[in-house]
Structure formats: C-alpha cells, structure tokens
Design a protein around this motif. Sequence first.
Motif, mmCIF file in Angstrom:
data_model
loop_
_atom_site.group_PDB
_atom_site.id
_atom_site.type_symbol
_atom_site.label_atom_id
_atom_site.label_comp_id
_atom_site.label_asym_id
_atom_site.label_seq_id
_atom_site.Cartn_x
_atom_site.Cartn_y
_atom_site.Cartn_z
ATOM 1 N N PRO A 1 -4.200 1.208 -17.044
ATOM 2 C CA PRO A 1 -5.274 2.148 -16.716
ATOM 3 C C PRO A 1 -5.643 3.074 -17.869
ATOM 4 C CG PRO A 1 -3.680 2.038 -14.923
ATOM 5 C CD PRO A 1 -3.080 1.307 -16.079
ATOM 6 N N MET A 2 -4.704 3.326 -18.781
ATOM 7 C CA MET A 2 -4.958 4.248 -19.888
ATOM 8 C C MET A 2 -5.931 3.666 -20.925
ATOM 9 S SD MET A 2 -3.070 6.351 -18.522
ATOM 10 C CE MET A 2 -1.701 6.359 -17.370
ATOM 11 N N VAL A 3 -6.073 2.343 -20.933
ATOM 12 C CA VAL A 3 -6.965 1.715 -21.911
ATOM 13 C C VAL A 3 -8.111 0.963 -21.227
ATOM 14 C CG1 VAL A 3 -5.208 1.532 -23.702
ATOM 15 C CG2 VAL A 3 -5.433 -0.304 -22.028
ATOM 16 N N ALA A 4 -8.314 1.244 -19.941
ATOM 17 C CA ALA A 4 -9.372 0.545 -19.196
ATOM 18 C C ALA A 4 -10.762 0.912 -19.689
ATOM 19 C CB ALA A 4 -9.240 0.865 -17.702
ATOM 20 N N ASP A 5 -10.886 2.019 -20.412
ATOM 21 C CA ASP A 5 -12.198 2.453 -20.896
ATOM 22 C C ASP A 5 -12.598 1.766 -22.199
ATOM 23 O OD1 ASP A 5 -10.085 3.805 -22.221
ATOM 24 O OD2 ASP A 5 -11.517 5.290 -22.980
ATOM 25 N N ALA A 6 -11.705 0.964 -22.764
ATOM 26 C CA ALA A 6 -11.970 0.310 -24.057
ATOM 27 C C ALA A 6 -11.948 -1.204 -23.890
ATOM 28 C CB ALA A 6 -10.920 0.733 -25.095
ATOM 29 N N PRO A 7 -12.642 -1.925 -24.766
ATOM 30 C CA PRO A 7 -12.556 -3.388 -24.717
ATOM 31 C C PRO A 7 -11.106 -3.835 -24.907
ATOM 32 C CG PRO A 7 -14.347 -2.688 -26.170
ATOM 33 C CD PRO A 7 -13.560 -1.459 -25.828
ATOM 34 N N PRO A 8 -10.676 -4.886 -24.221
ATOM 35 C CA PRO A 8 -9.286 -5.347 -24.357
ATOM 36 C C PRO A 8 -8.948 -5.695 -25.800
ATOM 37 C CG PRO A 8 -10.346 -6.409 -22.484
ATOM 38 C CD PRO A 8 -11.432 -5.688 -23.237
ATOM 39 N N GLN A 9 -7.782 -5.282 -26.234
ATOM 40 C CA GLN A 9 -7.302 -5.612 -27.581
ATOM 41 C C GLN A 9 -5.862 -6.123 -27.451
ATOM 42 O OE1 GLN A 9 -8.240 -2.723 -30.754
ATOM 43 N NE2 GLN A 9 -9.441 -1.584 -29.250
ATOM 44 N N PRO A 10 -5.694 -7.302 -26.868
ATOM 45 C CA PRO A 10 -4.344 -7.793 -26.566
ATOM 46 C C PRO A 10 -3.466 -8.003 -27.790
ATOM 47 C CG PRO A 10 -5.985 -9.533 -26.288
ATOM 48 C CD PRO A 10 -6.739 -8.259 -26.468
ATOM 49 N N GLN A 11 -4.076 -8.253 -28.950
ATOM 50 C CA GLN A 11 -3.266 -8.432 -30.151
ATOM 51 C C GLN A 11 -2.894 -7.107 -30.807
ATOM 52 O OE1 GLN A 11 -4.573 -11.368 -32.991
ATOM 53 N NE2 GLN A 11 -5.576 -12.621 -31.438
ATOM 54 N N ARG A 12 -3.658 -6.072 -30.536
ATOM 55 C CA ARG A 12 -3.408 -4.762 -31.154
ATOM 56 C C ARG A 12 -2.494 -3.875 -30.316
ATOM 57 N NH1 ARG A 12 -1.703 -0.766 -31.972
ATOM 58 N NH2 ARG A 12 -2.491 1.163 -32.885
ATOM 59 N N ALA A 13 -2.575 -3.961 -28.993
ATOM 60 C CA ALA A 13 -1.861 -3.042 -28.112
ATOM 61 C C ALA A 13 -0.355 -3.056 -28.388
ATOM 62 C CB ALA A 13 -2.127 -3.410 -26.658
ATOM 63 N N ASP A 14 0.247 -1.865 -28.365
ATOM 64 C CA ASP A 14 1.690 -1.799 -28.619
ATOM 65 C C ASP A 14 2.356 -0.706 -27.784
ATOM 66 O OD1 ASP A 14 1.212 0.638 -29.842
ATOM 67 O OD2 ASP A 14 1.853 0.019 -31.836
ATOM 68 N N THR A 15 3.667 -0.571 -27.951
ATOM 69 C CA THR A 15 4.471 0.354 -27.153
ATOM 70 C C THR A 15 4.935 1.565 -27.961
ATOM 71 O OG1 THR A 15 6.414 -1.014 -27.668
ATOM 72 C CG2 THR A 15 5.310 -1.439 -25.578
ATOM 73 N N PHE A 16 4.254 1.872 -29.052
ATOM 74 C CA PHE A 16 4.664 2.974 -29.912
ATOM 75 C C PHE A 16 4.764 4.287 -29.135
ATOM 76 C CE2 PHE A 16 3.963 6.323 -33.093
ATOM 77 C CZ PHE A 16 4.882 5.971 -34.069
ATOM 78 N N GLY A 17 3.811 4.532 -28.235
ATOM 79 C CA GLY A 17 3.814 5.773 -27.469
ATOM 80 C C GLY A 17 5.040 5.915 -26.586
ATOM 81 N N VAL A 18 5.549 4.793 -26.093
ATOM 82 C CA VAL A 18 6.771 4.829 -25.290
ATOM 83 C C VAL A 18 7.949 5.249 -26.171
ATOM 84 C CG1 VAL A 18 8.261 3.539 -23.723
ATOM 85 C CG2 VAL A 18 5.835 2.974 -23.868
ATOM 86 N N GLY A 19 7.939 4.783 -27.411
ATOM 87 C CA GLY A 19 8.980 5.181 -28.356
ATOM 88 C C GLY A 19 8.978 6.677 -28.626
ATOM 89 N N LEU A 20 7.786 7.284 -28.675
ATOM 90 C CA LEU A 20 7.708 8.728 -28.891
ATOM 91 C C LEU A 20 8.301 9.494 -27.711
ATOM 92 C CD1 LEU A 20 4.161 9.122 -30.506
ATOM 93 C CD2 LEU A 20 6.383 8.844 -31.632
ATOM 94 N N LEU A 21 8.066 8.986 -26.497
ATOM 95 C CA LEU A 21 8.691 9.598 -25.318
ATOM 96 C C LEU A 21 10.208 9.499 -25.395
ATOM 97 C CD1 LEU A 21 6.302 8.230 -22.537
ATOM 98 C CD2 LEU A 21 6.588 10.636 -23.142
ATOM 99 N N ALA A 22 10.694 8.325 -25.787
ATOM 100 C CA ALA A 22 12.138 8.134 -25.904
ATOM 101 C C ALA A 22 12.725 9.041 -26.991
ATOM 102 C CB ALA A 22 12.446 6.675 -26.207
ATOM 103 N N ARG A 23 12.010 9.192 -28.094
ATOM 104 C CA ARG A 23 12.486 10.064 -29.179
ATOM 105 C C ARG A 23 12.653 11.499 -28.670
ATOM 106 N NH1 ARG A 23 12.761 10.567 -34.688
ATOM 107 N NH2 ARG A 23 12.134 8.399 -35.010
ATOM 108 N N GLU A 24 11.711 11.960 -27.865
ATOM 109 C CA GLU A 24 11.796 13.312 -27.321
ATOM 110 C C GLU A 24 13.058 13.479 -26.469
ATOM 111 O OE1 GLU A 24 10.930 17.241 -26.250
ATOM 112 O OE2 GLU A 24 10.115 15.986 -27.863
ATOM 113 N N LEU A 25 13.356 12.484 -25.648
ATOM 114 C CA LEU A 25 14.561 12.562 -24.813
ATOM 115 C C LEU A 25 15.826 12.543 -25.663
ATOM 116 C CD1 LEU A 25 13.557 10.252 -21.830
ATOM 117 C CD2 LEU A 25 13.918 12.730 -21.775
#
Length: 393
Positions: A111-135
């Motif tokens: 849902p967070m990227v539903a406003d943009a054209p799909p980019q299946p080759q570009r999408a990544d989990t970097f943001g999840v890593g930032l959450l984990a780093r904070e913890l």
Amino acid sequence: MHDRPALKPITIIIAPDSFKGSLSAAEAATAMAEGTRDAGLALGRPDLRLTLCPMADGGEGTLDAIAAVWGALPRTMLTVDALGRSRRARYATSADGRTGLIEAAESNGLPMVADAPPQPQRADTFGVGLLARELLDQQVDEILLCVGGSASTDGGTGLLAGLGARFFDAAGAPVAPGGAGLVQIASIDLTGLHPRAREVSWRVAVDVNNPLCGPNGAAAVFGPQKGAQPNDVALLDAGLANLAAVVLAETGENMLDRPGAGAAGGMPATLVPLLRAELVPGSTLVADAVGLADTMARADLVLTGEGSFDSQSLGGKVAVAVARLAPTGCPVVVIAGRVALSAADTAASGVSAAFSIAGGPATLDDLKAHAAERVRETTAHVVALFLHALPRS
C-alpha cells in the motif's frame, strides 16, 4: 428458605484474528465480548469472566495486536518505503524494553507504493533495515520481525544494507539495490554490519512455506502481485538463485531447500544464514509474544475467529494455532465470515465447532457492512448453547 448455591465462575477467552476488509482483530474481539455478555445476561450469568486477546498471523495488524497486549504505544520514526522515498513507520517495544517488534509492511508494504508505477526490480527492504537499526540502538535483546505484505523481491539484501552490509559484483563494484542487482552479487561484506545485529535473537514470522526459487518460489508466485511481468519474474528468480549460491559458498547453508525461504520476496534467504534468524509461523510468533498459552490455561471456553475458516486455516493460521494451545478438554469455537471446512476436518484441526456469521443468503458486501453486528449475534448463540450445556447443579 434455602440460599441459592453459588455458581462456578466461567472463564471465556476471546482470541480472534481480523476479519479482512471488515473488522480488525480488536474490533472482532469486542463484538464477540458483547455477544458473550448478551448471552450471559439473558441466561442469568452476568458474572462471566472475559479476557480479550486480539490475534494476528504475522501480517497486517500484527503490530497493533501485540502492542495492545504489551500495553505499549507504537512509536514512529522516519524511514523509507520500498522505492526509497521518505516515510514514517511504526514499531514497538515490550514494557521491559528487551523485545522489539517490526511489521515490515509499515515501511515496505504494497500500500505504501500503490501511488507509483510498479518497480519490481527496484523495490527493496532498506527501510525495514532502518527500523531494525533503531531497535538495535535501543539495546533490545530480541527482534520479532513480521514480514507479510512486502512490496519487494530482494532476498532481504536491503534490510542487511540498512544494517551496514555491502554487496559487490565480481569486479568489486557495489551492486544496484533491489531485485535487479541480485544476479550480479559475487560477495557479501559484513564488516560494517551493526555490531549488535548478530548478538540479538531474530524471530521472523512467515505465513507461507514457499521455497526461494522455482515455479513455487518468491518471484514466480508473489512477484506478479508486486507488478512483476514475466521478464521481471525470470530476472528476479535468477537473482535469488544467485544470492542463494553466494550465501551457500560463504556460510555453508543452502536456502534453496528451506521451506518458507520464499516468504516476503525471499527475505529469509539472508536473514537465516547471516543473522541466524529463526523462521516461525506468524500465528505462533504472535501467540508466544502475547503469552496466549498462559492466558488460556484456566479457560472454560475459547472463542476465536477469522474472515474465512478454510483449508488455508489448517496451515497455521490463527484459529488452528489458538486451538492447539487451548487446555485439554476446553472447547474451542471458531466464528467466521465463511466456514468451508467439514465437521470432520474441523475436529481434526483441534477446533470443536465452527459457525458462519451468515445467518442466511447474503452478499459479501452485506456481510462486511454488518460484520460486527453479525459476529455479536452469532457469538451470543454459541455462548447460549455452551451455558445451557453446563451441569445444572
């Protein structure tokens, strides 16, 4: 005149999943509690002891379900979505600060990227890593990571990159982020990894058993849901296979044969061998986190529920997980929008009985629009039957 004998207290545990598209787990639990009280009042039992324990299966709603039982308010921090755009995402920590909870879809969900054209080759989990780093910076000892709803197919490389890992090609150059770069990875550098990343315990909630690659793998089965066309699927599948080969060479662990490695775009492919993460069914992780087994230890009746009680429920969804943890001899009743299992299959799963909230012909839209009312009424019928069946003395 003789005093009326005291009635034995009745303890009822209410532990439903959400009814997707209509009720959150907390809303479903509230409707069940109201129906239970309705039946109790009608039959002269206003003293029923109710404990509400909203559940989840590791996907959407898991953060809220666990945080509610922990008595914790989710915190918010700045991170990025699956396309690298700035966004705020929530996480939670237990009251003692020892356990951290991440719902990955808060940062890299579809849902967070539903406003943009799909980019299946570009999408990544970097943001999840930032959450984990904070913890990790907050000194937690354990991270519960719920990975459902991912918008990416990067084998977890983005998450590792968010924690300081680096991925290089055969010439020693950094590879592109996302699924597109997986096929070029020749080595993994963990020298910059967060110093606590491999000290903490990682438990990763998965809700599928798909392998990493092949016709039932992450790219082939879930890639199209994330906008992947046939050429994207082929590239992503080849990339995941290459990533698995590199991981095998560096760690000796073969993720190609690991059930569940295809969950969330293949995130377990790196988390298991490189961070020593444990994969657990989502409903099991949630049950452990909220102490469900202890909560149900003295239950006389357990009520659970979900949108559809069907063959998928048998694979570790909430209703069956609840039934497996219930005390021996305690009836467990499922209340669902749809019941598609036979009585025999229901009994074999450990569930005593299942009831649909559809009292007669109804459209899906009608069921959704009046879900709370129908859950309340169905629960009242179930509890009334239970109370009538109690010994009269």
